[in-house]
Scaffold this motif. Structure first.
Motif, short mmCIF file in Angstrom:
data_model
loop_
_atom_site.label_atom_id
_atom_site.label_comp_id
_atom_site.label_asym_id
_atom_site.label_seq_id
_atom_site.Cartn_x
_atom_site.Cartn_y
_atom_site.Cartn_z
N UNK A 189 0.83 -1.20 0.00
CA UNK A 189 0.00 0.00 0.00
C UNK A 189 0.87 1.25 0.00
N UNK A 190 2.05 1.20 0.59
CA UNK A 190 2.96 2.35 0.53
C UNK A 190 3.37 2.64 -0.91
N UNK A 198 1.93 10.42 -7.06
CA UNK A 198 2.91 10.96 -8.02
C UNK A 198 2.26 11.16 -9.39
N UNK A 199 1.55 10.16 -9.87
CA UNK A 199 0.90 10.26 -11.18
C UNK A 199 -0.14 11.38 -11.18
N UNK A 214 -7.76 5.84 -13.19
CA UNK A 214 -7.75 4.41 -13.45
C UNK A 214 -6.41 3.79 -13.07
N UNK A 215 -5.32 4.46 -13.42
CA UNK A 215 -4.01 3.95 -13.08
C UNK A 215 -3.79 3.95 -11.57
N UNK A 216 -4.20 5.01 -10.91
CA UNK A 216 -4.04 5.09 -9.46
C UNK A 216 -4.87 4.04 -8.74
N UNK A 217 -6.12 3.88 -9.18
CA UNK A 217 -6.97 2.85 -8.57
C UNK A 217 -6.45 1.45 -8.86
N UNK A 218 -5.80 1.27 -10.01
CA UNK A 218 -5.18 -0.03 -10.30
C UNK A 218 -4.07 -0.35 -9.32
N UNK A 219 -3.25 0.64 -9.00
CA UNK A 219 -2.19 0.42 -8.00
C UNK A 219 -2.78 0.06 -6.64
N UNK A 220 -3.81 0.81 -6.24
CA UNK A 220 -4.43 0.55 -4.94
C UNK A 220 -5.12 -0.81 -4.91
N UNK A 221 -5.68 -1.22 -6.04
CA UNK A 221 -6.34 -2.52 -6.11
C UNK A 221 -5.32 -3.65 -5.93
#
Length: 309
Positions: A189-190, A198-199, A214-221
């Motif tokens: 999660x960090x 950053x994005x 979408x990219x940020x939520x993909x990382x969090x997912x």
């Protein structure tokens, strides 16, 4: 200041090394109740057999941010370097094109350096929590293999607190005593939150209104699925995963907001702002008291000038 920051980074790395690979800090021995069903889940093998093995996790949290930040900073630099605004601007540094690369290198190393420092900080926080609490994994009794008859476990409410109660593999037992908070959840999660912020903060191109979320939520997912996998494989409790999420989120938010200031900063060496180019005339405009002698001389000069004309 650079040497001081390098000393801090070296100290952080050394502390993380002592926590991770040495027995300098002994793990707290937490007891258990006889036949406690909370710790009798099946043991699915070592960490390498997990759906998210440590090699894959560490490669992603270390390699993906490095690759993404480096590529993004390079593209932003090239776009700004070739833009019309930059062509019209006055280049104050005329020592070669190499000098225009310095802001790119400085920004990239700054963001990656802060990210690396945060990774080791998360590792230290997690290891400290695991050592202090000694919380037991859901499969602890499976690898502990206690001799209930010798321990006098005729009653299920009997509490066993001594370390010699376990007869299983000592490495597996030690690993089963270090689950709170979850290191995998904290690191994932960090990395996801740092990259998401950053994005969101740096990419301002047109047509990215939906691409960035979408990219940020993909990382969090991906981070959420990592924590979910830890619970599904009985390697961590829900409380371990939630605590890891909190630690990773707190450290990422602090570093982004308070250290790199939401990734703000100049990308190129541009001309000075008009406010910096104007001389400091504030002191010249401050009024001052004229002495009587100055007033007399001024009046005489005025009279002389009138007689001449």
């Amino acid at each position: 200041m650079l040497y001081f920051q390098l000393v801090i980074m070296a100290g952080t790395v050394m502390l993380a090394y002592y926590f991770e690979y040495t027995d300098t800090f002994s793990v707290h021995v937490q007891g258990f109740f006889c036949y406690d069903t909370t710790y009798t889940k099946p043991y699915l093998g070592p960490e390498d057999s997990s759906a998210v093995p440590p090699v894959l996790l560490y490669a992603l949290v270390a390699g993906l941010p490095t690759l993404l930040i480096t590529i993004t900073e390079t593209v932003l630099f090239l776009v700004q370097y070739t833009s019309k605004e930059f062509d019209r601007s006055e280049k104050t540094v005329a020592t070669g094109d190499c000098c225009y690369l310095n802001p790119l290198v400085r920004r990239t190393f700054r963001f990656l350096g802060v990210y690396t420092f945060g990774l080791f900080t998360v590792d230290i926080f997690v290891n400290a929590g695991q050592v202090v609490t000694g919380n037991l994994a859901p499969y602890f009794l499976t690898v502990c293999k206690p001799n209930y008859t010798a321990l006098g476990c005729q009653q299920a409410l009997r509490y066993i607190s001594h370390q010699e109660a376990c007869t299983g593999n000592q490495d597996d037992i030690l690993r089963a005593r270090k689950t709170f908070p979850s290191k995998e959840a904290a690191l994932s999660v960090y990395a996801a939150l740092y990259l998401a912020m950053y994005v969101t903060s740096t990419v301002q191109a047109k047509g990215t209104r939906l691409a960035k979320p979408m990219l940020s939520l993909g990382f969090m997912c991906l981070a959420f699925l990592t924590g979910l996998n830890r619970v599904a494989e009985y390697r961590n409790h829900w409380s371990d995963v939630i605590a890891g999420f909190i630690i990773g989120t707190a450290i990422a938010t602090f570093l982004v907001v308070c250290v790199v200031h939401n990734f703000k900063g100049k990308l190129l060496l541009c001309e000075e702002s008009p406010a910096e180019q104007r001389p400091n005339t504030g002191m010249l405009n401050i009024g001052r008291m004229e002495s009587p002698l100055e007033k007399y001389i001024a009046s005489q000069n005025h009279i002389a000038f009138a007689e001449v004309t």
